[in-house]
Design a protein around this motif. Structure first.
Motif, PDB file in Angstrom:
ATOM      1  N   CYS A  98       0.820  -1.211   0.000  1.00 45.82           N
ATOM      2  CA  CYS A  98       0.000   0.000   0.000  1.00 45.82           C
ATOM      3  C   CYS A  98       0.855   1.262   0.000  1.00 45.82           C
ATOM      4  CB  CYS A  98      -0.925  -0.020   1.227  1.00 45.82           C
ATOM      5  SG  CYS A  98      -1.970   1.440   1.403  1.00 45.82           S
ATOM      6  N   PHE A  99       1.953   1.244   0.774  1.00 47.46           N
ATOM      7  CA  PHE A  99       2.808   2.430   0.896  1.00 47.46           C
ATOM      8  C   PHE A  99       4.022   2.374  -0.032  1.00 47.46           C
ATOM      9  CE2 PHE A  99       0.394   2.650   4.809  1.00 47.46           C
ATOM     10  CZ  PHE A  99       0.236   4.014   5.028  1.00 47.46           C
ATOM     11  N   HIS A 100       4.088   1.348  -0.879  1.00 48.24           N
ATOM     12  CA  HIS A 100       5.191   1.210  -1.856  1.00 48.24           C
ATOM     13  C   HIS A 100       6.546   1.232  -1.156  1.00 48.24           C
ATOM     14  CE1 HIS A 100       2.139   1.844  -4.920  1.00 48.24           C
ATOM     15  NE2 HIS A 100       1.780   2.970  -4.323  1.00 48.24           N
ATOM     16  N   ARG A 101       6.696   0.364  -0.165  1.00 48.64           N
ATOM     17  CA  ARG A 101       7.940   0.268   0.585  1.00 48.64           C
ATOM     18  C   ARG A 101       8.633  -1.055   0.268  1.00 48.64           C
ATOM     19  NH1 ARG A 101       6.514   4.856   1.590  1.00 48.64           N
ATOM     20  NH2 ARG A 101       6.630   5.912   3.611  1.00 48.64           N
ATOM     21  N   SER A 102       9.957  -1.056   0.369  1.00 50.90           N
ATOM     22  CA  SER A 102      10.739  -2.286   0.223  1.00 50.90           C
ATOM     23  C   SER A 102      11.563  -2.482   1.492  1.00 50.90           C
ATOM     24  CB  SER A 102      11.648  -2.210  -1.003  1.00 50.90           C
ATOM     25  OG  SER A 102      12.489  -1.074  -0.929  1.00 50.90           O
ATOM     26  N   LEU A 103      11.954  -3.721   1.758  1.00 53.35           N
ATOM     27  CA  LEU A 103      12.676  -4.049   2.981  1.00 53.35           C
ATOM     28  C   LEU A 103      14.154  -3.684   2.863  1.00 53.35           C
ATOM     29  CD1 LEU A 103      11.149  -7.572   3.761  1.00 53.35           C
ATOM     30  CD2 LEU A 103      10.446  -5.337   4.655  1.00 53.35           C
ATOM     31  N   ASN A 104      14.729  -3.241   3.992  1.00 53.07           N
ATOM     32  CA  ASN A 104      16.158  -2.949   4.029  1.00 53.07           C
ATOM     33  C   ASN A 104      16.916  -4.174   4.539  1.00 53.07           C
ATOM     34  OD1 ASN A 104      15.788  -2.988   6.831  1.00 53.07           O
ATOM     35  ND2 ASN A 104      15.676  -0.755   6.986  1.00 53.07           N
ATOM     36  N   ARG A 105      18.199  -3.986   4.822  1.00 50.43           N
ATOM     37  CA  ARG A 105      19.016  -5.134   5.219  1.00 50.43           C
ATOM     38  C   ARG A 105      18.636  -5.680   6.593  1.00 50.43           C
ATOM     39  NH1 ARG A 105      22.183  -0.580   6.153  1.00 50.43           N
ATOM     40  NH2 ARG A 105      23.309  -0.501   8.143  1.00 50.43           N
ATOM     41  N   PHE A 106      17.853  -4.928   7.357  1.00 51.53           N
ATOM     42  CA  PHE A 106      17.374  -5.403   8.646  1.00 51.53           C
ATOM     43  C   PHE A 106      16.032  -6.142   8.507  1.00 51.53           C
ATOM     44  CE2 PHE A 106      19.915  -1.595   9.391  1.00 51.53           C
ATOM     45  CZ  PHE A 106      20.855  -2.075  10.284  1.00 51.53           C
ATOM     46  N   GLY A 107      15.562  -6.275   7.262  1.00 47.17           N
ATOM     47  CA  GLY A 107      14.302  -6.961   7.028  1.00 47.17           C
ATOM     48  C   GLY A 107      13.099  -6.156   7.446  1.00 47.17           C
ATOM     49  N   CYS A 108      13.210  -4.834   7.435  1.00 47.36           N
ATOM     50  CA  CYS A 108      12.090  -3.996   7.850  1.00 47.36           C
ATOM     51  C   CYS A 108      11.993  -2.773   6.938  1.00 47.36           C
ATOM     52  CB  CYS A 108      12.240  -3.560   9.313  1.00 47.36           C
ATOM     53  SG  CYS A 108      13.650  -2.473   9.630  1.00 47.36           S
ATOM     54  N   ALA A 109      10.898  -2.035   7.094  1.00 48.70           N
ATOM     55  CA  ALA A 109      10.671  -0.805   6.337  1.00 48.70           C
ATOM     56  C   ALA A 109       9.898   0.160   7.223  1.00 48.70           C
ATOM     57  CB  ALA A 109       9.898  -1.083   5.053  1.00 48.70           C
ATOM     58  N   ALA A 110      10.136   1.450   7.027  1.00 49.71           N
ATOM     59  CA  ALA A 110       9.478   2.476   7.838  1.00 49.71           C
ATOM     60  C   ALA A 110       8.210   2.950   7.141  1.00 49.71           C
ATOM     61  CB  ALA A 110      10.411   3.660   8.071  1.00 49.71           C
ATOM     62  N   ILE A 111       7.117   2.988   7.897  1.00 53.38           N
ATOM     63  CA  ILE A 111       5.845   3.514   7.418  1.00 53.38           C
ATOM     64  C   ILE A 111       5.337   4.488   8.469  1.00 53.38           C
ATOM     65  CG2 ILE A 111       3.458   2.971   6.779  1.00 53.38           C
ATOM     66  CD1 ILE A 111       4.442   0.178   5.973  1.00 53.38           C
ATOM     67  N   CYS A 112       5.162   5.742   8.086  1.00 56.34           N
ATOM     68  CA  CYS A 112       4.706   6.786   9.018  1.00 56.34           C
ATOM     69  C   CYS A 112       5.566   6.832  10.271  1.00 56.34           C
ATOM     70  CB  CYS A 112       3.242   6.574   9.390  1.00 56.34           C
ATOM     71  SG  CYS A 112       2.103   6.733   8.008  1.00 56.34           S
ATOM     72  N   GLY A 113       6.864   6.661  10.107  1.00 56.24           N
ATOM     73  CA  GLY A 113       7.784   6.771  11.231  1.00 56.24           C
ATOM     74  C   GLY A 113       7.861   5.544  12.110  1.00 56.24           C
ATOM     75  N   ILE A 114       7.212   4.438  11.722  1.00 59.19           N
ATOM     76  CA  ILE A 114       7.243   3.198  12.489  1.00 59.19           C
ATOM     77  C   ILE A 114       7.964   2.140  11.665  1.00 59.19           C
ATOM     78  CG2 ILE A 114       5.866   1.403  13.617  1.00 59.19           C
ATOM     79  CD1 ILE A 114       3.588   3.466  13.786  1.00 59.19           C
ATOM     80  N   ASP A 115       8.914   1.432  12.266  1.00 55.22           N
ATOM     81  CA  ASP A 115       9.609   0.351  11.579  1.00 55.22           C
ATOM     82  C   ASP A 115       8.780  -0.925  11.687  1.00 55.22           C
ATOM     83  OD1 ASP A 115      11.756   1.881  10.778  1.00 55.22           O
ATOM     84  OD2 ASP A 115      12.930   1.455  12.574  1.00 55.22           O
ATOM     85  N   PHE A 116       8.513  -1.542  10.529  1.00 53.32           N
ATOM     86  CA  PHE A 116       7.709  -2.768  10.463  1.00 53.32           C
ATOM     87  C   PHE A 116       8.564  -3.909   9.913  1.00 53.32           C
ATOM     88  CE2 PHE A 116       4.359   0.363  10.574  1.00 53.32           C
ATOM     89  CZ  PHE A 116       3.307  -0.275  11.228  1.00 53.32           C
ATOM     90  N   GLN A 117       8.451  -5.070  10.528  1.00 58.50           N
ATOM     91  CA  GLN A 117       9.109  -6.274  10.022  1.00 58.50           C
ATOM     92  C   GLN A 117       8.049  -7.339   9.771  1.00 58.50           C
ATOM     93  OE1 GLN A 117      11.742  -9.227  12.360  1.00 58.50           O
ATOM     94  NE2 GLN A 117      13.217  -7.820  11.410  1.00 58.50           N
ATOM     95  N   PRO A 118       7.927  -7.839   8.549  1.00 54.80           N
ATOM     96  CA  PRO A 118       6.902  -8.848   8.250  1.00 54.80           C
ATOM     97  C   PRO A 118       7.280 -10.208   8.816  1.00 54.80           C
ATOM     98  CG  PRO A 118       8.259  -8.495   6.328  1.00 54.80           C
ATOM     99  CD  PRO A 118       8.729  -7.490   7.356  1.00 54.80           C
ATOM    100  N   TYR A 119       6.344 -11.125   8.747  1.00 51.57           N
ATOM    101  CA  TYR A 119       6.572 -12.498   9.195  1.00 51.57           C
ATOM    102  C   TYR A 119       7.469 -13.210   8.192  1.00 51.57           C
ATOM    103  CZ  TYR A 119       5.526 -17.369  10.366  1.00 51.57           C
ATOM    104  OH  TYR A 119       5.619 -18.685  10.706  1.00 51.57           O
ATOM    105  N   PHE A 120       8.515 -13.855   8.687  1.00 53.69           N
ATOM    106  CA  PHE A 120       9.422 -14.631   7.842  1.00 53.69           C
ATOM    107  C   PHE A 120       9.304 -16.099   8.214  1.00 53.69           C
ATOM    108  CE2 PHE A 120      11.575 -10.466   7.765  1.00 53.69           C
ATOM    109  CZ  PHE A 120      11.744 -10.306   6.404  1.00 53.69           C
ATOM    110  N   LYS A 121       9.134 -16.940   7.214  1.00 53.97           N
ATOM    111  CA  LYS A 121       9.101 -18.378   7.451  1.00 53.97           C
ATOM    112  C   LYS A 121      10.523 -18.928   7.505  1.00 53.97           C
ATOM    113  CE  LYS A 121       4.654 -19.203   5.168  1.00 53.97           C
ATOM    114  NZ  LYS A 121       3.947 -19.932   4.085  1.00 53.97           N
ATOM    115  N   GLY A 122      10.727 -19.952   8.323  1.00 56.94           N
ATOM    116  CA  GLY A 122      12.034 -20.590   8.390  1.00 56.94           C
ATOM    117  C   GLY A 122      13.056 -19.750   9.127  1.00 56.94           C
ATOM    118  N   ASN A 123      14.321 -20.126   8.964  1.00 60.90           N
ATOM    119  CA  ASN A 123      15.423 -19.457   9.654  1.00 60.90           C
ATOM    120  C   ASN A 123      16.041 -18.400   8.745  1.00 60.90           C
ATOM    121  OD1 ASN A 123      15.165 -21.106  11.963  1.00 60.90           O
ATOM    122  ND2 ASN A 123      16.326 -22.737  10.929  1.00 60.90           N
TER     123      ASN A 123
END
Length: 468
Positions: free
Chosen positions: A323-348
């Motif tokens: 929705c916000f056209h964001r991509s993940l950084n090397r920490f596996g997260c992206a900032a939306i409205c000043g909040i860092d979000f990390q999606p669910y990752f399967k496996g290790n």
């Protein structure tokens, strides 16, 4: 110059990431080290080329975490190239454009960091380095840390500094053609603070101060007035009325102190570690995600760095990323409205570790079965009459009745539970929701605003030493 071009046999150009005046900035990859670089290019025929070379020399002489590292300066027949550290972050301009005016706590904390950066410039050499173009687009917020970029107008004290800075941010003496000094940068800091608090540039030729936020009183109101006075003093038309140095301005900002300091972090010996808050619900649709995002937004506004971690596999975060056209950084997260979000990752999945002060784990209804690591656990139950009364899981630190789900005939607040008020947008909780989250934070046994001198973890518990 097209993408995939190779410069000097070692830099592959990826794309253009900025343009300004006579310069173009590329994102590049160092082919040997496999690291990102920012490469600023300018034509040798440009009148600004001599200042471009000076920019490289000034940046090369400075060492500070908030200032990009200059790795090299290269030339070919037509252009000069400044190879710098690539910074992942959003400009203060983009942050305010997306989020609106920032809270007083965030404004003060960002202002303190800016002062610290500028003071380093002013004191790095016997002859102070003046930045002379402090504006929201030249300041990046990289995971809570302010970075200063684009030294194209920087000059040594006693020089003119070239062209006038950005309208709404440049000091009156710059328009008048007078020789700038340290107080010129003090004005620039004040102009940035004004923008953060109002979402607008300061009118030129005046010494304005932003109006107080609606609502609130007592200590909150007094702190707001102090901040307004500080900004007004920075923006005085006559420079002798401003703070004499950015160091004096920084002291004034620290004394104003609204909200969490956001600078000390949480310590385990000498190593910072985050407090982990697990949020789980006793049924689907009871508002776990809504309340978790709201908690992250509350901490953002108190200038506490927090990461929202999705642990229920619902796919909500990836939907937000689309929705916000964001991509993940090397920490596996992206900032939306000043909040860092990390999606669910399967496996290790192995990701680089960040340095957030708080992790908020959205456990949904059964995420706690796979992820049982938290310092405090918040159980959320719905406010509708058919929502189940109990929990099939570990003991909670605190239970929240989500009254935002209540309808006529629903159950009200129960003794021993916190009641969550109705608020439509979790990214920007209103004042009533802010009071709820403050109460939740304190009920969890976590320290209140500005009260912590040190935090330690012992045998899985958090111990707080409160300032006398």
């Amino acid at each position: 110059m097209s993408s995939d071009s190779i410069l000097f046999g070692k830099y592959r150009l990826e794309r253009v990431i900025g343009r300004g005046g006579a310069s173009t900035v590329y994102l590049a990859t160092h082919l040997v080290l496999d690291e990102k670089r920012a490469i600023k290019r300018i034509s040798k025929a440009s009148q600004a080329y001599s200042r471009f070379r000076q920019e490289g020399l000034i940046m090369k002489s400075i060492r500070h975490p908030g200032i990009p590292i200059v790795y090299d300066f290269e030339e070919d027949e037509s252009y000069g190239y400044l190879i710098e550290e690539y910074l992942e972050g959003d400009s203060l301009f983009d942050i305010v454009r997306e989020q609106g005016a920032l809270s007083a706590a965030r404004t003060v904390s960002i202002g303190i960091q800016i002062c610290h950066l500028v003071h380093h410039l002013h004191s790095a050499r016997a002859n102070p380095i003046l930045y002379l173009d402090l504006q929201p687009k030249n300041l990046l917020l990289c995971r809570g840390t302010v970075k200063l970029v684009d030294f194209g107008r920087a000059a040594l004290a006693g020089e003119t500094g070239g062209a006038v800075g950005t309208p709404g941010c440049a000091a009156p003496e710059q328009y008048a053609g007078e020789v700038p000094d340290e107080r010129t940068d003090v004005y620039g800091v004040g102009a940035v603070l004004y923008f953060l608090r109002t979402g607008e540039y300061a009118p030129t030729g005046e010494a304005p101060a932003p109006p107080p936020r609606a609502g609130g009183g007592g200590i909150r109101s007094r702190r707001e007035k102090r901040l307004r006075r500080i900004i007004g003093k920075c923006l005085e038309k006559r420079r002798e009325k401003r703070y004499p140095t950015v160091e004096a301005l920084e002291r004034a900002l620290r004394r104003s102190g609204p909200g969490f300091s956001g600078t000390g972090g949480i310590e385990w010996g000498e190593r910072p570690f985050p407090v982990v808050v697990g949020v789980a619900g006793n049924g689907r649709g009871v508002g776990v995600t809504h309340l978790s995002i709201g908690l992250a937004a509350y901490l953002r506004d108190q200038n506490v760095t927090a990461l929202y971690v999705e642990r229920d596999g619902s796919g909500t975060v990836r939907e937000l990323l689309r929705c916000f056209h964001r991509s993940l950084n090397r920490f596996g997260c992206a900032a939306i409205c000043g909040i860092d979000f990390q999606p669910y990752f399967k496996g290790n999945v192995r990701l680089e570790e960040g340095n957030w002060q708080v992790l908020i784990k959205d456990l949904g209804t059964d995420g706690w079965r796979q992820d049982g690591e938290w310092d405090v656990l918040v159980w959320v139950r719905g406010g509708k009459w058919w929502n189940p009364p109990g929990f099939d899981g570990p003991a909670a630190t605190v239970t929240v009745r989500n009254l935002s789900l209540r309808r006529p005939g629903g159950r009200g607040e129960v003794e021993g539970e916190l009641a969550a008020p109705w608020f439509e947008n979790p990214f920007f909780p209103p004042e009533g929701a802010e009071a709820f989250y403050r109460r939740l934070w304190e009920t969890c046994g976590l320290p209140g605003r500005g009260e912590v001198s040190s935090w330690k973890r012992t045998a899985g518990r958090i111990l707080c030493r409160v300032r006398p």
